[in-house]
Design an enzyme around this catalytic site. Sequence first.
Site, PDB file in Angstrom:
ATOM      1  N   CYS A 105      -1.442   6.859   6.536  1.00 57.11           N
ATOM      2  CA  CYS A 105      -2.899   6.691   6.772  1.00 57.11           C
ATOM      3  C   CYS A 105      -3.226   6.200   8.644  1.00 57.11           C
ATOM      4  CB  CYS A 105      -3.245   5.203   5.870  1.00 57.11           C
ATOM      5  SG  CYS A 105      -4.727   4.642   6.181  1.00 57.11           S
ATOM      6  N   GLN A 135     -21.546  -6.413   9.550  1.00 61.54           N
ATOM      7  CA  GLN A 135     -20.161  -6.873   9.489  1.00 61.54           C
ATOM      8  C   GLN A 135     -19.391  -6.271   8.315  1.00 61.54           C
ATOM      9  OE1 GLN A 135     -18.859  -7.302  11.866  1.00 61.54           O
ATOM     10  NE2 GLN A 135     -19.733  -8.990  13.247  1.00 61.54           N
ATOM     11  N   CYS A 144      -4.232   0.018   8.428  1.00 66.81           N
ATOM     12  CA  CYS A 144      -3.955  -1.111   8.629  1.00 66.81           C
ATOM     13  C   CYS A 144      -2.283  -0.518   9.956  1.00 66.81           C
ATOM     14  CB  CYS A 144      -3.590  -1.238   7.250  1.00 66.81           C
ATOM     15  SG  CYS A 144      -4.783  -1.464   5.765  1.00 66.81           S
ATOM     16  N   CYS A 171     -15.383  -8.015  18.614  1.00 69.58           N
ATOM     17  CA  CYS A 171     -14.909  -7.614  17.839  1.00 69.58           C
ATOM     18  C   CYS A 171     -13.733  -7.168  18.938  1.00 69.58           C
ATOM     19  CB  CYS A 171     -15.301  -6.556  17.485  1.00 69.58           C
ATOM     20  SG  CYS A 171     -16.121  -5.380  18.072  1.00 69.58           S
ATOM     21  N   CYS A 215      -7.242   1.739  -2.166  1.00 68.79           N
ATOM     22  CA  CYS A 215      -6.901   1.132  -0.807  1.00 68.79           C
ATOM     23  C   CYS A 215      -7.496  -0.072  -1.183  1.00 68.79           C
ATOM     24  CB  CYS A 215      -8.144   1.554   0.480  1.00 68.79           C
ATOM     25  SG  CYS A 215      -8.148   0.287   1.821  1.00 68.79           S
ATOM     26  N   GLU A 244     -31.319  -4.678  20.900  1.00 72.47           N
ATOM     27  CA  GLU A 244     -30.474  -4.163  20.016  1.00 72.47           C
ATOM     28  C   GLU A 244     -30.730  -2.364  20.382  1.00 72.47           C
ATOM     29  OE1 GLU A 244     -28.348  -4.069  17.855  1.00 72.47           O
ATOM     30  OE2 GLU A 244     -28.290  -1.548  17.547  1.00 72.47           O
ATOM     31  N   CYS A 257       0.759  -0.912   0.038  1.00 68.74           N
ATOM     32  CA  CYS A 257      -0.409   0.267  -0.295  1.00 68.74           C
ATOM     33  C   CYS A 257       0.955   1.229   0.440  1.00 68.74           C
ATOM     34  CB  CYS A 257      -1.386   0.217   0.935  1.00 68.74           C
ATOM     35  SG  CYS A 257      -1.894   1.087   1.930  1.00 68.74           S
TER      36      CYS A 257
END
Length: 394
Positions: free
Chosen positions: A24, A225, A27, A350, A101, A275, A18
């Site tokens: 950025c 997701q 990542c 997560c 990206c 929720e 990248c």
Amino acid sequence: MNTQNKKQNVVEKKQQSCPYAKKCGGCQYQGISYEEQLKKKQKWVSGLMKKHCPVYPIFGMESPYFYRNKVHAVFDRDRKNQIISGVYKEGTHFVVPIDRCLIEDQKADEIIATVKELMKSFKMKVYDEDTQYGFMRHILIKRGFATGQIMVVLVTASPVFPSKNNFVKALRKVHPEITTVIQNVNGRGTSMVLGEKEHILYGKGYIEDVLCGCTFRISSKSFYQINPIQTEHLYEKAIALAKLSGKEKVIDAYCGIGTIGLIASKKAKEVIGVELNKDAVKDAIFNAKRNDIKNVRFYCEDASKFMVKMAEHGESADVVFLDPPRSGSTETFIDSLAMMAPKKVVYISCHPETLERDIRYFKKKGYNPEGCYPFDLFPWTGHVENIVVLTRRK
Ligand code: SAH
């Protein structure tokens, strides 16, 4: 290692690199081979979870590129006064220009480039955060990988959108695959991308996607997701671990647009979803009808408060799925869950650290973690998803 995991662990030999990696900050694992990334994630999860239960081999991607179905960019002007789009440099409001990206949907990046061109020809002003002057702030694109449907959300500082019909027409002329365009108005000096008010400029105002045989409506503000390829495997595993027989009363907590509960409903007697986000709950209710599922109910409430009420009313449950945000669940939630005494809990997380914290509390409340299954939903980033299955001690 099961055979499915073995197959998925095949790593692309030719790594792509990248050009924005250093600037950025999105990542954290740029410059590290995918194989190494998986090892690092495995090690992190094992370090936290091995003391509680077996940690199985991480389920990686066959091709860890262009997996993000949701792409966001912020608009700004560079020193030459050219319109740029990109991401905020971490912890700042300085915009790093990004044109393509390696993890984002490529079609989305093409659409962003077109919008920039159109902004020029329509003489549209870019919003300036310092002076609070200007019009166009952000763009958000969501694509249903299975359906091809594309949503473009244009976030503007004020509600009046000059020549909006011509703008949308011009955009759809270049990208006829766009199925809906929404204007979201965000006039506040906030770091939140989306504001309250929305106007549908074209199409239905939502997109649909298909996961595990169910069709899901997704609105601009509902959680979905971001890596649908891996999500299908994640949900399949989570539901398999619940070992449903068709007789169970199931709770799907932090249910979003109802994905897990609706997929599981085919193997359960009834499902109750809860929720907090009202748009997501609307989508979930719509999704039940859309898939002709009748044994599901959804509630819009804080999951912990809802569990307290359920427990106080002497309600029971056989299986609880919970899939909380990064901050994890709460002791209140787990206390009430324990009062309802489901025989199985499937925790999808997560964030390994809050997962570990919550698992410790589950153990105190009479639940044994039986296994931890890491899934790489976020290649090139330092994030990792996990499923932990727990059973109630007799
Ligand atoms: N299970 C869904 C969503 C998981 S993301 C899926 O797989 O798509 C976590 C969800 O928890 C989000 O939809 C978020 O809106 C919701 N949420 C956050 N805080 C909450 C709370 N206190 N009570 C209930 N839901 C909450």
